[in-house]
Design a protein around this motif. Structure first.
Motif, PDB file in Angstrom:
ATOM      1  N   SER A 174     -10.918   6.217   1.111  1.00 23.08           N
ATOM      2  CA  SER A 174      -9.720   6.791   1.690  1.00 23.08           C
ATOM      3  C   SER A 174      -8.892   5.762   2.443  1.00 23.08           C
ATOM      4  O   SER A 174      -8.528   4.736   1.906  1.00 23.08           O
ATOM      5  N   ALA A 175      -8.611   6.040   3.722  1.00 23.19           N
ATOM      6  CA  ALA A 175      -7.718   5.193   4.510  1.00 23.19           C
ATOM      7  C   ALA A 175      -8.434   3.991   5.113  1.00 23.19           C
ATOM      8  O   ALA A 175      -7.957   3.416   6.088  1.00 23.19           O
ATOM      9  N   GLU A 176      -9.562   3.621   4.582  1.00 24.03           N
ATOM     10  CA  GLU A 176     -10.330   2.439   4.963  1.00 24.03           C
ATOM     11  C   GLU A 176     -10.899   2.499   6.380  1.00 24.03           C
ATOM     12  O   GLU A 176     -12.047   2.172   6.610  1.00 24.03           O
ATOM     13  N   ASN A 188     -17.654   5.670   2.440  1.00 23.23           N
ATOM     14  CA  ASN A 188     -17.242   6.653   1.439  1.00 23.23           C
ATOM     15  C   ASN A 188     -17.653   8.071   1.825  1.00 23.23           C
ATOM     16  O   ASN A 188     -18.804   8.319   2.192  1.00 23.23           O
ATOM     17  N   ARG A 209       0.097   4.046   1.220  1.00 21.89           N
ATOM     18  CA  ARG A 209      -0.104   4.707   2.509  1.00 21.89           C
ATOM     19  C   ARG A 209       0.886   4.191   3.547  1.00 21.89           C
ATOM     20  O   ARG A 209       1.629   4.946   4.168  1.00 21.89           O
ATOM     21  N   ASP A 232      -7.426  12.749   2.572  1.00 26.98           N
ATOM     22  CA  ASP A 232      -7.021  12.762   1.164  1.00 26.98           C
ATOM     23  C   ASP A 232      -6.539  14.145   0.741  1.00 26.98           C
ATOM     24  O   ASP A 232      -5.550  14.275   0.006  1.00 26.98           O
ATOM     25  N   GLU A 259      -8.987   4.960  -3.226  1.00 28.20           N
ATOM     26  CA  GLU A 259      -8.150   5.627  -2.234  1.00 28.20           C
ATOM     27  C   GLU A 259      -7.448   6.791  -2.928  1.00 28.20           C
ATOM     28  O   GLU A 259      -6.594   6.584  -3.789  1.00 28.20           O
ATOM     29  N   TRP A 317       0.866  -1.180   0.000  1.00 31.41           N
ATOM     30  CA  TRP A 317       0.000   0.000   0.000  1.00 31.41           C
ATOM     31  C   TRP A 317       0.904   1.232   0.000  1.00 31.41           C
ATOM     32  O   TRP A 317       1.884   1.291   0.764  1.00 31.41           O
ATOM     33  N   ASP A 351      -5.562   9.128  -1.542  1.00 32.27           N
ATOM     34  CA  ASP A 351      -4.411   9.671  -0.808  1.00 32.27           C
ATOM     35  C   ASP A 351      -3.075   9.211  -1.376  1.00 32.27           C
ATOM     36  O   ASP A 351      -2.031   9.784  -1.067  1.00 32.27           O
ATOM     37  N   SER A 352      -3.070   8.190  -2.208  1.00 26.53           N
ATOM     38  CA  SER A 352      -1.823   7.523  -2.596  1.00 26.53           C
ATOM     39  C   SER A 352      -0.876   8.420  -3.386  1.00 26.53           C
ATOM     40  O   SER A 352       0.344   8.365  -3.197  1.00 26.53           O
TER      41      SER A 352
END
Length: 762
Positions: A478-480, A485, A378, A491, A419, A376, A421-422
């Motif tokens: 996002s970060a789960e 959602n 993240r 993010d 996701e 990941w 944010d990556s």
């Protein structure tokens, strides 16, 4: 399974994609064959029709499905520690099964990985010494069965002593005893990354005659793992499992017993006089027992070896394999920041965390050795940052070189869809690497960086929307662990940092047009966040930052503190961040650690340390209370699961050895000694009075920073504290401030190498 009715039903079955995933996870290309395998758990005369099997609510999760079929109907078996606890109604870990569709480890998700740096095999040891040599595979358990009296079964022992020795190699020792029976298990991995061998040294001792039993088990710390075939090797030297992996004993088996599922666990056949050569179990629940006699009062040692690769073992040089592994560890630890503090537990956790990060970064970085043994962006950003700050720069570079292979043509750094944010995380850690090594970004990264930056600002929503999410990133998961959602600020903050990083990197490439564009887009996104937060503050009637513009304050707000740590987008005393932190500390602490309601439903070590970092940066000494809470939650081997059960103190979610948590421990220790702030360095802002009271010299370094490397020494004097440092700066010396808690803050005179500071009020 070939009947037309089933195949017709299968086409419309709404969960078939989950069955396919479950089948793939357990090595079945055909989901129908997978279901057929599950069906074999029933007695031959009681085989359920496939439709009934699936209607019963099974197949939501492969592991939990198999566990539910195998465990609760066979509680006379010897099971791993978590099962023995979780299925015992007298144990605090007990979990009722009732309408649960799956049965998984929710109370003792703890294990420790071993291996050789650069290798991809991570044998696991659970809290009672159960050894799982291969990824998601079968295990080896050891028991002592006295001729008279109660046997010693480690998974049923309420107490065990487990330690991790990291002097030359990782070695896990587990000791259990019951009455006059004692068992010690020592596990390590020897050889090279290409030819690793897992070694298990067993020492058994009984006051009276007994038998030492080494048993092959069709499960691991997560649950069932199929064993269909077991063969006794020639010369009675060991077993071959599933026609593939070999287990070797240094002494011939004195008695060998096999059993298959419908005849029960091999444990119930130990008094048998038969001596089996092979066995097949269609259910995949074959078990085996190698039996050795124990003389009264005499310790006996049996060594077990398990090759972890298909590569040939050099018999002539086998004796050098332990030295080969030791050298690999010694080489991998070169350049690591040394830590000297008067707290042995904190220091052990630091060293254990360094070893954990090295082991799980053979090239790409993994957040865990088992269920998180995948990539990941993240987790990688945080883990690579800690590796970088601890001095392992080349290891970070090797991992960063892999990033662009996971990027789509549109510029999206993809580890999981949804996701957002990556991209920010990937660009941010690339910048950190270039800053902390004073190196130009490699040319081969250039196209990838520009595409990634463009992806971020193209992904943004329009600014003219009449809503609180105008100009932000779209809704995603996002970060789960933040919730369903939504338009997560997590993010957006990462995207601001990513665009700033892209601007920095493009400037290094002399791509001035792109650099200016990315900087401008970063400022626009930050302005959109500020406007959104203004609307939120009116709704909440306080400045705190919830998880998204539409959420009330809850534990998901933990994601918003990223604006302070590690991104430093906002100032240390920003009212929005501090109000968020204040809410979380007042409402979300359990046993001194951050309890996250979303998904994890446990105490999170790494998120607790995020709060500690915000407090440390703000000069609030409560950071140390959080550090102590996290240290107390560590396992005896110095590891943390992703989330911790508030009653059992065992893992309840995620991988049982969470590398991100290890990375955060390294970062909080590092930042206690030195951290970047604005255009300079802050020294000693996290050194607690309890360490100073020991009157011992403390040191840390050489520690990489954005300005160069620094070695720090803290020497308590009679009345004052003497701080010394040695800097190896990239260019000129940066501004240096000393913020030792309880002492006067000092701006260091440029060019000086020490400073004596007095307590406040003196």
């Amino acid at each position: 399974m070939k009947n037309r009715g089933f195949l017709k039903w299968w086409k419309w079955f709404p969960w078939r994609f989950l069955v396919k995933s479950a089948a793939k996870a357990h090595g079945f290309l055909d989901p129908i064959k997978f279901l057929s395998q599950l069906q074999n758990f029933a007695q031959p005369s009681e085989v359920a029709a496939p439709t009934e099997l699936l209607r019963s609510g099974v197949v939501l999760h492969a592991r939990g499905l198999i566990n539910s079929l195998a465990i609760q109907h066979n509680l006379d078996w010897i099971w791993p520690y978590w099962v023995e606890c979780q299925y015992d109604p007298h144990n605090e870990a007990f979990v009722p099964r009732s309408f649960s569709l799956t049965q998984i480890n929710l109370t003792h998700r703890n294990w420790t990985a071993l291996g050789v740096p650069g290798g991809n095999e991570f044998p696991l040891v659970d809290p009672r010494g159960l050894l799982t040599p291969f990824y998601d595979g079968w295990s080896i358990d050891v028991w002592i069965i006295p001729h008279e009296g109660v046997p010693l079964i480690p998974s049923r022992c309420p107490h065990a002593v487990q330690k991790m020795n990291i002097k030359d190699n990782i070695c896990i020792t587990t000791e259990t005893h019951f009455e006059q029976l004692k068992l010690q298990l020592k596990v390590t991995v020897i050889g090279s990354a290409q030819v690793p061998i897992c070694k298990l040294e067993i020492t058994g001792l009984a006051a009276n005659k007994a038998e030492l039993v080494i048993s092959l088990r069709p499960y691991n710390p997560e649950g069932v793992s199929f064993i269909n075939n077991i063969d006794l090797l020639k010369d009675r030297s060991g077993w071959r499992v599933n026609g593939e992996n070999a287990i070797y004993f240094d002494k011939p088996l004195e008695k060998n017993i096999f059993s298959e599922y419908h005849h029960g666990d091999v444990y119930s056949h130990l008094i048998s006089e038969k001596d089996d050569q092979q066995i097949f179990c269609k259910v995949g629940m074959a078990t085996a027992a190698a039996v050795y006699n124990l003389k009264a009062g005499e310790a006996r040692v049996i060594n077990v070896s398990i090759p972890l690769s298909k590569n040939a073992i050099d018999e002539e040089s086998y004796e050098t394999y332990p030295a080969i592994a030791q050298k690999a560890w010694k080489d991998s630890l070169q350049g690591v920041c040394d830590l000297q503090i008067p707290d042995e537990h904190f220091k052990f956790l630091y060293k254990a965390a360094i070893h954990t990060m090295i082991l799980h970064s053979p090239k790409e970085v993994y957040p865990g050795p088992f269920i998180y043994r995948r990539f990941w962006f993240r987790d990688a950003a945080f883990i690579l940052y800690a590796l970088l700050c601890s001095g392992l720069k080349e290891r970070v570079k090797n991992s960063l070189d892999c990033f662009r292979t996971r990027q789509t043509m549109q510029g999206y750094f993809l580890s999981q869809e949804g996701e957002w944010d990556s991209n920010g995380e990937a660009l941010w850690i690339m910048r950190q690497y270039c800053e902390m090594t004073a190196s130009l970004p490699p040319q081969e990264w250039k196209v990838s960086i520009i595409r990634a930056g463009k992806w971020i600002y193209k992904k943004r929503l329009p600014n003219d929307l009449k809503s609180a999410h105008a100009g932000l990133l779209p809704s995603g998961f996002s970060a789960e662990h933040l919730g369903p959602n939504d338009f997560y600020y997590w993010d957006d903050f990462w995207s601001v940092a990513g665009l700033n990083a892209a601007s920095f990197l493009c400037e290094a490439y002399k791509e001035n047009h792109e650099s200016i564009r990315f900087k401008d887009e970063s400022q626009k996104l930050l302005a959109s966040i500020s406007e959104s937060l203004r609307k939120v503050s009116e709704r909440l009637v306080r400045p705190a930052i919830p998880a998204s513009p539409y959420r009330r304050l809850d534990t998901g707000a933990i994601g918003s503190v990223v604006a302070s740590y590690p991104l430093r987008i906002y100032e240390p005393n920003d009212s929005r961040v501090l109000d968020t932190t204040d809410f979380l500390i007042k409402n979300c602490l359990v046993h001194g650690g951050f309890f996250h309601d979303m998904t994890h439903s446990g105490i999170n070590p790494y998120l607790t340390l995020h709060l500690a970092q915000v407090l440390l940066r703000a000069g609030d000494t409560k950071y140390f209370d959080l550090m102590k809470a996290v240290a107390k939650l560590a396992s005896p081997t110095g590891q943390w699961p992703e989330s911790i059960h508030p009653h059992t103190a065992g893992g309840c979610m995620g991988d049982g050895q969470h590398v991100w948590a290890a990375a955060e421990w390294v970062m909080i220790v590092r930042n206690c000694f030195v951290r970047e702030e604005a255009e300079g360095l802050i020294l000693c802002s996290g050194i607690p009075q309890i360490w100073l009271d020991k009157k011992e010299t403390m040191s840390f370094g050489l520690a990489p920073t954005s300005f160069g490397s620094i070695q720090i020494f803290i020497k308590p004097q009679e009345d004052n504290i003497r701080i010394e440092w040695l800097g190896e700066w990239f260019t000129k010396e940066p501004p240096i401030d000393i913020h030792l808690p309880g002492f006067k803050k000092v701006r260091v005179i440029p060019g000086s190498r020490f400073c004596e500071i007095a307590k406040e009020g003196h």
